[in-house]
Design an enzyme around this catalytic site. Structure first.
Site, PDB file in Angstrom:
ATOM      1  N   TYR A 101      34.773  39.675  30.353  1.00  0.00           N
ATOM      2  CA  TYR A 101      35.577  40.359  31.383  1.00  0.00           C
ATOM      3  C   TYR A 101      36.892  39.616  31.565  1.00  0.00           C
ATOM      4  CZ  TYR A 101      37.070  41.987  36.010  1.00  0.00           C
ATOM      5  OH  TYR A 101      37.791  42.500  37.043  1.00  0.00           O
ATOM      6  N   GLU A 189      42.874  45.271  33.842  1.00  0.00           N
ATOM      7  CA  GLU A 189      41.482  44.842  33.740  1.00  0.00           C
ATOM      8  C   GLU A 189      40.883  45.320  32.426  1.00  0.00           C
ATOM      9  OE1 GLU A 189      38.017  45.058  36.977  1.00  0.00           O
ATOM     10  OE2 GLU A 189      38.117  46.885  35.777  1.00  0.00           O
TER      11      GLU A 189
END
Ligand code: GDP
Ligand code: MN
Length: 385
Positions: A101, A189
């Site tokens: 992530y 993101e």
């Protein structure tokens, strides 16, 4: 403005971040045609501006073109958390990878930019933060120095990524920082950021929020689709109103950004004694407070179902209070009826005359209060009632 995954990936690719080859389709037939051009298997992904598509069945693997068509037919029109999938991304599937992530965002509470990198990609980052905080590195980034390769390596190491992928991931983290800065994004993101067993780093998902205030510097207009952009804020923008939606119940209109900001403060303060009611919006109608501007402002505010009372706080300057009062009276005529109470505080140039106009009009929903604190108190009480 939030981007769709396929749009975010377009910006990633412009900055040298690897994304799987693919194209967006609006019909099952198009999905089939795209899958025919790509190496199979492919993934079919619902394009909606919300997360959790995988869990909702909006991300499916298809072994070949005809399965791609079937999956697209199933996903198109699907509702995911109130968002309808009007298109799907058809992408060459990636096999054999670990999921990480990575994100950069504006951390308003701490007045900084923030990097978040985790070895636990693929799932909700909130869940990782709650259950395994050591697997999520949260590191403030100084906007002037940014993320260079050295900082990026530190991020990868602090997130606990395996040593053999840290260098490759660091390169992607530097490029992702470039996306944030050069595209004027408030959020970038990647979840999952995939590291394949053959050493490649790919963005398998992407989320970008662009800063609308910087739109004039970019060619991002093609990303706007108008269909689900912002609701009230988009309507306000169309009327050239300076409006920001907030989470409370008290609608606020004022003239001048400074006055409106301090009005938000006194309303929040007064609200502490009345069920914790809070301002529902920021709306600055600027110097002119014509009937039309006032009507447009009241219309937007009253359209917000959370609003239970409105405070109009005007300090008359070049635009005198009698003109503002006439604006309010005419605005209420234009709108027909107000569905909740409106507290008006007028001060400054011709305030007396303004208050007289409002009391003569005697609109059943309008209450005039002479002080700002008194007005905030009353509007909080009315909103809590
Ligand atoms: P989200 O659920 O809305 O965040 O959608 P994602 O794009 O993140 O997809 C959800 C999950 O699908 C990912 O965490 C991956 O595990 C999986 N996934 C996405 N793309 C691929 C792919 O190309 N190949 C494979 N095997 N899995 C994928
Ligand atoms: Mn994802």
């Amino acid at each position: 403005m939030d981007l769709y995954e396929y749009q975010a990936k377009e910006l990633f690719a412009r900055h040298g971040i690897t994304v799987p080859p693919g194209q967006v389709a609006a019909t099952p037939q198009e999905a089939r045609a795209i899958a025919t051009e790509l190496k199979v298997p492919v993934v079919i992904k619902a394009q909606v501006k919300t997360g959790g598509r995988g869990k909702a069945g909006g991300v499916r693997l298809a072994p070949g073109p005809s399965a791609a068509e079937d999956e697209a037919r199933r996903i198109l029109g699907m509702d995911i958390k109130g968002h309808t999938a009007h298109s799907v991304l058809v992408e060459q599937a990636t096999g054999g990878f670990e999921e990480y992530y990575a994100a950069y965002l504006v951390d308003r509470a701490n007045r900084t930019l923030l990097a978040m990198v985790s070895s636990e990609g693929g799932m909700d980052i909130e869940e990782v933060a709650a259950t395994k905080p050591e697997a999520l590195a949260r590191i403030p980034i100084d906007a002037t120095s940014g993320v260079d390769l050295e900082t990026a390596r530190l991020l990868a190491a602090r997130a606990g990524l395996p040593e053999d992928v840290q260098d490759a991931v660091a390169e992607t983290l530097v490029r992702l920082w470039e996306v944030l800065v050069e595209e004027d994004a408030l959020l970038v993101e990647v979840n999952p950021l995939a590291c394949t067993s053959d050493g490649r780093v790919l963005a398998l998902d992407g989320k970008i929020t662009l800063d609308g205030n910087a739109a004039f510097r970019h060619d991002h207009a093609a990303f706007a689709d108008g269909s689900d952009d912002g609701g009230l804020e988009a309507r306000a923008r169309a009327k050239h109103l300076n409006y920001v939606k907030l989470a409370g119940q008290v609608g606020v209109i004022g003239n001048g950004a400074g006055l409106v900001m301090s009005t938000l403060d006194v309303v929040a303060y007064a609200g502490e004694r009345f069920d914790g009611v809070r301002p529902a919006n920021f709306l600055d109608i600027g110097g002119g407070a014509s009937a039309q501007v006032m009507a447009d402002g009241l219309e937007i505010i009253l359209f917000d179902p959370d609003v239970r009372a409105v405070l109009v706080n005007v300090f008359g300057g070049i635009t005198a209070c009698d003109a503002v009062a006439n604006g309010i009276v005419k605005a209420l005529e234009v709108l027909g009826d107000a569905r909740c109470p409106i507290v008006v505080r007028l001060d400054g140039n011709n305030a007396e005359a303004g208050r007289e106009i409002l009391s003569d009009a005697a609109h059943p929903m309008v209450r005039v209060v002479t002080t700002m604190d008194g007005a905030a108190e009353l509007v909080a009480e009315l909103a809590a009632a």
